[in-house]
Design a protein around this motif. Sequence first.
Motif, PDB file in Angstrom:
ATOM      1  N   PRO A 308       0.838  -1.207   0.000  1.00 50.19           N
ATOM      2  CA  PRO A 308       0.000   0.000   0.000  1.00 50.19           C
ATOM      3  C   PRO A 308       0.868   1.250   0.000  1.00 50.19           C
ATOM      4  N   LEU A 309       0.438   2.254  -0.740  1.00 47.63           N
ATOM      5  CA  LEU A 309       1.178   3.515  -0.824  1.00 47.63           C
ATOM      6  C   LEU A 309       0.284   4.680  -0.438  1.00 47.63           C
ATOM      7  N   SER A 310       0.823   5.592   0.336  1.00 40.79           N
ATOM      8  CA  SER A 310       0.181   6.881   0.601  1.00 40.79           C
ATOM      9  C   SER A 310       0.998   7.958  -0.090  1.00 40.79           C
ATOM     10  N   ILE A 311       0.323   8.814  -0.844  1.00 41.25           N
ATOM     11  CA  ILE A 311       0.990   9.878  -1.593  1.00 41.25           C
ATOM     12  C   ILE A 311       0.477  11.204  -1.066  1.00 41.25           C
ATOM     13  N   GLN A 312       1.342  11.951  -0.423  1.00 49.08           N
ATOM     14  CA  GLN A 312       0.926  13.184   0.232  1.00 49.08           C
ATOM     15  C   GLN A 312       0.560  14.265  -0.780  1.00 49.08           C
ATOM     16  N   GLN A 313      -0.514  14.984  -0.448  1.00 49.37           N
ATOM     17  CA  GLN A 313      -1.022  16.073  -1.269  1.00 49.37           C
ATOM     18  C   GLN A 313      -1.357  17.251  -0.350  1.00 49.37           C
ATOM     19  N   PRO A 314      -1.574  18.434  -0.882  1.00 47.64           N
ATOM     20  CA  PRO A 314      -1.933  19.569  -0.022  1.00 47.64           C
ATOM     21  C   PRO A 314      -3.195  19.321   0.796  1.00 47.64           C
ATOM     22  N   PHE A 315      -4.140  18.534   0.276  1.00 45.74           N
ATOM     23  CA  PHE A 315      -5.401  18.307   0.983  1.00 45.74           C
ATOM     24  C   PHE A 315      -5.347  17.103   1.913  1.00 45.74           C
ATOM     25  N   GLY A 316      -4.293  16.305   1.861  1.00 46.20           N
ATOM     26  CA  GLY A 316      -4.217  15.065   2.638  1.00 46.20           C
ATOM     27  C   GLY A 316      -3.368  14.047   1.903  1.00 46.20           C
ATOM     28  N   ARG A 317      -3.966  12.924   1.529  1.00 51.33           N
ATOM     29  CA  ARG A 317      -3.185  11.898   0.860  1.00 51.33           C
ATOM     30  C   ARG A 317      -4.020  11.178  -0.185  1.00 51.33           C
ATOM     31  N   LEU A 369      -4.792   3.152  -8.196  1.00 56.77           N
ATOM     32  CA  LEU A 369      -4.717   4.408  -7.454  1.00 56.77           C
ATOM     33  C   LEU A 369      -6.102   4.960  -7.144  1.00 56.77           C
ATOM     34  N   ASP A 370      -6.245   5.492  -5.926  1.00 56.69           N
ATOM     35  CA  ASP A 370      -7.423   6.273  -5.541  1.00 56.69           C
ATOM     36  C   ASP A 370      -7.062   7.753  -5.583  1.00 56.69           C
ATOM     37  N   LEU A 371      -7.806   8.524  -6.388  1.00 57.79           N
ATOM     38  CA  LEU A 371      -7.629   9.970  -6.418  1.00 57.79           C
ATOM     39  C   LEU A 371      -8.493  10.630  -5.346  1.00 57.79           C
ATOM     40  N   GLU A 372      -8.362  11.921  -5.207  1.00 55.15           N
ATOM     41  CA  GLU A 372      -8.999  12.681  -4.127  1.00 55.15           C
ATOM     42  C   GLU A 372     -10.499  12.378  -4.000  1.00 55.15           C
ATOM     43  N   LEU A 395      -7.275  16.732 -10.712  1.00 56.32           N
ATOM     44  CA  LEU A 395      -7.194  15.276 -10.643  1.00 56.32           C
ATOM     45  C   LEU A 395      -6.110  14.749 -11.588  1.00 56.32           C
ATOM     46  N   VAL A 396      -5.945  15.376 -12.737  1.00 60.95           N
ATOM     47  CA  VAL A 396      -4.845  15.005 -13.636  1.00 60.95           C
ATOM     48  C   VAL A 396      -3.504  15.318 -12.974  1.00 60.95           C
ATOM     49  N   ALA A 397      -3.426  16.426 -12.262  1.00 60.96           N
ATOM     50  CA  ALA A 397      -2.197  16.776 -11.541  1.00 60.96           C
ATOM     51  C   ALA A 397      -1.866  15.723 -10.477  1.00 60.96           C
ATOM     52  N   GLN A 398      -2.896  15.147  -9.856  1.00 63.32           N
ATOM     53  CA  GLN A 398      -2.661  14.101  -8.861  1.00 63.32           C
ATOM     54  C   GLN A 398      -2.112  12.836  -9.510  1.00 63.32           C
ATOM     55  N   ASP A 404       5.401  10.658 -10.294  1.00 63.38           N
ATOM     56  CA  ASP A 404       6.636  11.088  -9.615  1.00 63.38           C
ATOM     57  C   ASP A 404       7.081  10.050  -8.590  1.00 63.38           C
ATOM     58  N   VAL A 405       6.122   9.561  -7.799  1.00 62.81           N
ATOM     59  CA  VAL A 405       6.452   8.611  -6.731  1.00 62.81           C
ATOM     60  C   VAL A 405       6.963   7.304  -7.317  1.00 62.81           C
ATOM     61  N   LEU A 406       6.287   6.778  -8.344  1.00 59.03           N
ATOM     62  CA  LEU A 406       6.719   5.516  -8.932  1.00 59.03           C
ATOM     63  C   LEU A 406       8.056   5.662  -9.649  1.00 59.03           C
ATOM     64  N   GLU A 407       8.273   6.796 -10.281  1.00 57.92           N
ATOM     65  CA  GLU A 407       9.551   7.017 -10.955  1.00 57.92           C
ATOM     66  C   GLU A 407      10.696   6.984  -9.943  1.00 57.92           C
ATOM     67  N   ALA A 408      10.499   7.632  -8.805  1.00 57.91           N
ATOM     68  CA  ALA A 408      11.544   7.662  -7.781  1.00 57.91           C
ATOM     69  C   ALA A 408      11.713   6.301  -7.105  1.00 57.91           C
ATOM     70  N   ARG A 409      10.613   5.607  -6.899  1.00 56.22           N
ATOM     71  CA  ARG A 409      10.655   4.348  -6.155  1.00 56.22           C
ATOM     72  C   ARG A 409      11.176   3.196  -7.009  1.00 56.22           C
ATOM     73  N   ASN A 410      10.720   3.109  -8.247  1.00 56.40           N
ATOM     74  CA  ASN A 410      10.998   1.945  -9.081  1.00 56.40           C
ATOM     75  C   ASN A 410      11.962   2.217 -10.227  1.00 56.40           C
ATOM     76  N   ALA A 411      12.470   3.448 -10.330  1.00 55.95           N
ATOM     77  CA  ALA A 411      13.404   3.803 -11.396  1.00 55.95           C
ATOM     78  C   ALA A 411      12.814   3.509 -12.770  1.00 55.95           C
ATOM     79  N   VAL A 412      11.525   3.757 -12.905  1.00 60.99           N
ATOM     80  CA  VAL A 412      10.846   3.569 -14.182  1.00 60.99           C
ATOM     81  C   VAL A 412      10.713   4.929 -14.851  1.00 60.99           C
ATOM     82  N   GLY A 413      11.042   5.000 -16.149  1.00 61.74           N
ATOM     83  CA  GLY A 413      10.969   6.278 -16.840  1.00 61.74           C
ATOM     84  C   GLY A 413       9.818   6.410 -17.806  1.00 61.74           C
ATOM     85  N   ASN A 414       9.169   5.277 -18.153  1.00 63.19           N
ATOM     86  CA  ASN A 414       8.061   5.290 -19.106  1.00 63.19           C
ATOM     87  C   ASN A 414       6.821   4.692 -18.447  1.00 63.19           C
TER      88      ASN A 414
END
Length: 590
Positions: A308-317, A369-372, A395-398, A404-414
């Motif tokens: 499970p992943l939590s992705i922090q956002q200005p409104f929460g996660r 993924l669950d969006l806001e 929602l597209v920005a989310q 961003d999180v998956l790119e940093a975590r899994n070194a995936v570029g595409n």
Amino acid sequence: MFALFHAPQAAARDTAVLICPPFGWEDVCSYRSRREWADQLARAGYPTLRIDLPSTGDSGGSPDDPQRLDAWVAAVGAASRWLGANGADAVAAIGIGLGGLVSCAAVAEGAPIDEIVLWGVPSRGRTFVRELRAFGRMENTKFARRGEHEPPLPDGSVGAGGFVLSAETGHALERLDLAELAVPADRLRRALLLERDGISVDRRLYEHLRSSGVDVQVAPGPGFGAMIAEPQEARPPREVFAAVAVWLGEARRGDASCGEAERPAGSPGGQNGHVGARAGNGASPSPLSDARDTAELIVEGVRVRETPLSIQQPFGRLFGVLTEPADGAGRELGAILLNAGAIRRIGPNRMWVDMARRWAARGVPSLRLDLEGLGDADGDAARFADVAELYVPELVAQVRSAIDVLEARNAVGNFALAGLCSGAYWSFHGALEDERVVAAFMLNPRTLFWDATLENVRYVRRGLLQPSSWRMVLRGDVRLSRVGRVVRYAPRSMFRHLIARWRSHGERDELDVALDRLSSLNKHLVFVFSENEPLYEELQRQGRLGDRWPKVALELLPGRDHTLRPAYSQRRAHDALDRALEHELDRVKA
């Protein structure tokens, strides 16, 4: 078993609560309400655990696995023992529909459940199966392919709302009769039976519990129908939440302890977490013993890991579940599976769960993924009663923040994005706005650029002018308030639509510009449409599915249901998306 634990936010009471879900479409629609219920209980000091039964939701397994009823009963027993092993002196189970049937069966098998709340629970499993079959027959008539009938499910299987009980599971439930099960005299003390929007509780179940020495109360259960409405329109039954809280507070009024004991807030546990619930051994455990933040599964002979992943956002996660190869392989391509409208991360008919695990076994880390405001993400779910709220830029920005999180975590570029309805819209705009998105897989997109005027015109063309739509109104499938809004704004919308078409005649509109841009960036779009989808008919009429954009592919599915409830639609959709994924893997490697 996947579970979410809500740690008490006030002085912790000595009773913990276990919430056992209903089946299928009722589970999907009531999910957000059950989350709010658990939050309210935690704020009142009750440690609360929400579970997905095996082979449902985010838990492991498939509906075709054997002995599902036994697995469900064992899961409820394990979850209740886990709560007891982590400090609860008593466990109260809340069972809705199938969740109540399974909870009662677990009590008879010795699960340490002291109190039980049953809502919409029959005494006989065959009553539940009979109702499910009836709903399935109605759907078959409504969504059958033109001129054909749905190919039958495997012999004896029961399908409704896009979810299936295997023949074995159906037969096991039909043999289940709660009135014939022994209730341990030293265990279950109290029961609260809730009516269902004025429908009386099952009398056989009431009498059986009373004759077994259980203190039984009956209370109104208003709001059940509102809780299992379409996910974007479902509303939590807060009156029932309050009534159950009062009932729980009376738990030990007559005991020598003179009321429930309280412990410091936070025991047992810390933040809400992902729990692998197993039976405790009776020893004095550390907080949240046996809790794990990952689970490993074998899929097509390959070991995959879910986290499970939590992705922090200005409104929460935001909240999601990442499935990836357990050996760390897979760096060419990542996938993000987006909410289908207001349906939580499991996707339509749990398709995203199967797809993510299958794709991870193929070497593609996949995040559902669950969006806001959806599923287990923070935010206001009530806003989505206005469908336009699903088509806003934030929602597209989310989605991009999840990349961003998956790119940093899994070194995936595409990345490939996939979604149905509004999820398809977010996939399209993610490809348009983010260079890392190389493909968008879009199932039954409602629109690619939101236009409220066009939506009203569609309602007029495909709703008010069709006799079948009025039959849906008479059956109660469509709210009269929605019809009233369409009628009120129809003339103005039709006029504006005609003016806009006249003004734009001969000009390239924003969709042409977007498709040209995506083609120049070598991005691949896959449209997957069921029969009778309005956007498909419009794109065909406009000539946008021809040879002008060679990187736009089209797949057509049998069946007329937007959310792919027929089993044959689901199978064909899985095949189409798997082919699209293989194509992208080949492209990325090349």
